[in-house]
Design an enzyme around this catalytic site. Sequence first.
Site, short mmCIF file in Angstrom:
data_model
loop_
_atom_site.label_atom_id
_atom_site.label_comp_id
_atom_site.label_asym_id
_atom_site.label_seq_id
_atom_site.Cartn_x
_atom_site.Cartn_y
_atom_site.Cartn_z
N LEU A 95 0.74 -1.15 -0.26
CA LEU A 95 0.03 0.16 0.09
C LEU A 95 1.02 1.24 -0.14
CD1 LEU A 95 -2.91 -1.03 2.64
CD2 LEU A 95 -3.03 -0.67 -0.15
N GLY B 144 4.40 1.39 -0.86
CA GLY B 144 5.07 1.65 -1.84
C GLY B 144 4.42 1.79 -3.12
N ARG C 245 -6.13 -4.17 20.87
CA ARG C 245 -5.69 -5.35 20.37
C ARG C 245 -4.77 -5.60 21.59
NH1 ARG C 245 -4.09 -4.78 14.01
NH2 ARG C 245 -6.43 -4.92 13.55
N HIS D 221 1.73 -9.77 14.89
CA HIS D 221 1.18 -9.54 13.43
C HIS D 221 1.82 -8.04 13.00
CE1 HIS D 221 -1.90 -8.38 10.93
NE2 HIS D 221 -2.30 -7.49 11.69
N ARG E 207 -0.89 -0.67 17.67
CA ARG E 207 -1.42 0.08 16.46
C ARG E 207 -2.98 -0.41 16.74
NH1 ARG E 207 -3.45 -1.95 12.24
NH2 ARG E 207 -2.12 -3.80 11.93
#
Lengths: 646, 246
Positions: free
Chosen positions: A52, A54, A339, A410, A444
């Site tokens: 996404l 690059g 998370r 992840h 994140r």
Amino acid sequence: MTLEYTTGSPIRDTAAPTGPIEERWDGRRFAAKLVNPANRRKHKVIVVGTGLAGGSAGATLAEQGYHVVQFCFQDSPRRAHSVAAQGGINAAKNYRNDGDSVRRLFYDTVKGGDFRSRESNVYRLAEISTQIIDQCVAQGVPFAREYGGLLDNRSFGGVQVSRTFYARGQTGQQLLLGAYQALSRQIDAGNVEMHARTEMLDLIVVDGRARGIVARDLVTGEVSTHLADAVVLATGGYGNVFYLSTNAKGSNASAIWRAHRRGAYLANPCFTQIHPTCIPRTGEHQGKLTLMSESLRNDGRIWVPAAKADTRPPEQIPEDERDYYLERLYPSFGNLVPRDIASRAAKNQCDEGRGVGPGGLGVYLDFRDAIARMGRAAIEEKYGNLFDMYQQITAENPYEVPMRIYPAIHYTMGGLWVDYDLQSNVPGLYVVGEANFSDHGANRLGASALMQGLADGYFVLPATLADYLARTPLEPVDPAHDAVLRSESEVAERLSRLLAVQGSRTVDSFHRELGTLLWDHCGMARTESGLRKALERIPRLREEFWREVLVPGSGEQLNQELEKANRVADFLEFAELMVLDALVREESCGGHFREESQTPDGEARRDDERFSHVSAWEYTGVGESPVLHQEELEFEYVHPVQRSYA
Amino acid sequence: MKITVRIWRQAGPQQDGELVPYEVDGISPDMSFLEMLDILNERLILGGQEPVAFDHDCREGICGACSTVINGRPHGPEQTTTCQLHMRSFKDGDVIDVEPWRSRAFPVIKDLVVDRAALDRIVQAGGYITAPTGTAPDAHATPVPKPDADKSFENATCIGCGACVAACPNGSAMLFTSAKAAHLNSLPQGQPERDSRVLNMVAAMDDEGFGGCTNTGECVASCPKGIPFQSIVELNRDFLRAARRK
């Protein structure tokens, strides 16, 4: 054993604008110098990676008129691992009128990241998020829509609004195809020179500036140099250092690690994200873990048997003997806690003996109530492909029995240090997407990775890179320059060294051993003694690798073992810095739980007094003491508080 | 489980290839097909032989890299990708033939690895929308009726693995091309370039040496993502209309 490090001079993000936060990006864009359209084609820019970040960067720079030379190790740019992201992409569109705003997305992200990201960067990300959706829709990305034709939304972990745009469970694939198609158009127009099946193996730094890369053609084995005015790394994260992760098998850290060895600082390498909803592993043979989208937590309820070692099948466990522990412990966010919180809660349940499935490393994610409430058809519409995937892997039907999930490695929040312009401390070296460090802090939030990759590539980099090109006198580099030849010969020499060892152990056996070591000592929970143990073991393993690795074949052909060996050799160096970073950070933060630093009720305890900073490491040599540069983090708009999701 | 795999070994594009049998034991039904190959490869390496080269990356059934013909069918006996095929689909003692994608347009690079760049070149011929990355209109400015959005999505799920080509007796790339075209042609955003897209992509497909489509339908039967046959019908219709209007 590198327990030692030295503290270097503090660093600052000198590119960061000041003033009211909502005006900073606009101000920076206006201050940035432009390159006249006629002059753009004279500038050559190397972009490494086609995910996404690059793909969008290459497409946009080429569309503006720059000459882009782009690389990916896959056989096609469409296969970059962004393709596997399932859940969605956040944007502060407030189409739902449920209280969302740029300010709230900014707030949620800073808080979700446990106050270890930069306010200026995060605000910019939130601001650009709305533009990303518009851009992707214009490109033909088929987002989920309501009956009336408008875009649908759902919510994700760590937030209380519905701001996540999605394309069933394949949002990453659809967004990536958008970027790939835009890139394909530029390839056809001759503005992008695409090198697939080609891997970057070194950075070329001439007179202190990044001026090119050394790459290996993975089919012919040819090692070549490519020179340019600037280099953009969009090479993703380093989660594969753990061997078992949700990353693609080819995802690696070589590009950022080699850039680090050439002087780029590596920031917060110990910040890795553990994702709570992964399919549990089934045995020693496992080579890859598969994620189930976090969006499932919108409708699935997570529980374990209330009694320890209850081995009854789930349907025989009555309601009052089930513990919906997230709903109990965090009533306002329930199953949608962030998370790090969800992952650690699952681990705690399993550690205490209430885990389910083989080996007791799993918790239930149950759709029984949702199916009863909404009907099977509605669940199929929302999550059908995820359910099919689960059934394919486990041979269990999740419409009939609850899914089993367990946390897994992840995404990595650490990466190369960049300033507000996404430029590393090596001038001319830009780093976008997961490969940089700045926007997610220590954790994140779901659906933010896709947002950051596209924001960097479509909107941020094109403005800031133009400023660099416009202001910097860039003479052509002589291909016979010492720095060019040195980088090229070092790459060739290392490849022949790997082939020459001819030892008795496979590359995978080293990778698995390193991964287990890291998961045990630098995974979801960390202690000083465990980290010290890992720091002792890693250099020995690295030494054994260079003595005992067995790489068959030659370097002048497609040789997948050689590719792997080269990457694992980098992981063996990188891992040491990662563990050292974890050892130095004596606080619990995000998914990184230091057992010595917890509140009386077992929650993570941050230490803002001592650790409200970015740790940016400078390389000094393999196994040598690195230099730690600290960048203080300032919070003017979102004041650090103990995170609470209760 | 103990199985025998007969794998296509070919050192390079110019060399001849052959099926070589290997016995693999200690296989668990929970292993994926590629994990079985991983185990075989570790044993080959330790035995002083070259491991089998195969393309794979995400192992989640979405990147489209894996590409092996198993017992004569692309991706094997189930309608999924090779990486998501599990050994429980086979029986103890089975003999399994493993070959690369078979098509003139996909030359073999080594063992099971083929060159699928031709599919990228079809996309480069028009599988995109020419929206500039400046200020796009608000996403809600153009509503897309749900049936159109769903149809577009259904075709956009193509992972570009090339199983359709490998399954086709003529080595045609019609299902791939029609999925790409239908994805964009179903949306209002895709209308301006609709005619040129179809004409250019079909021309590129022919130039790459893919065979003609004879509506055999093997492609649809092998597609791991269930791209519908209807897409081919629509591509033919769009092509005729565009050719007439040209």
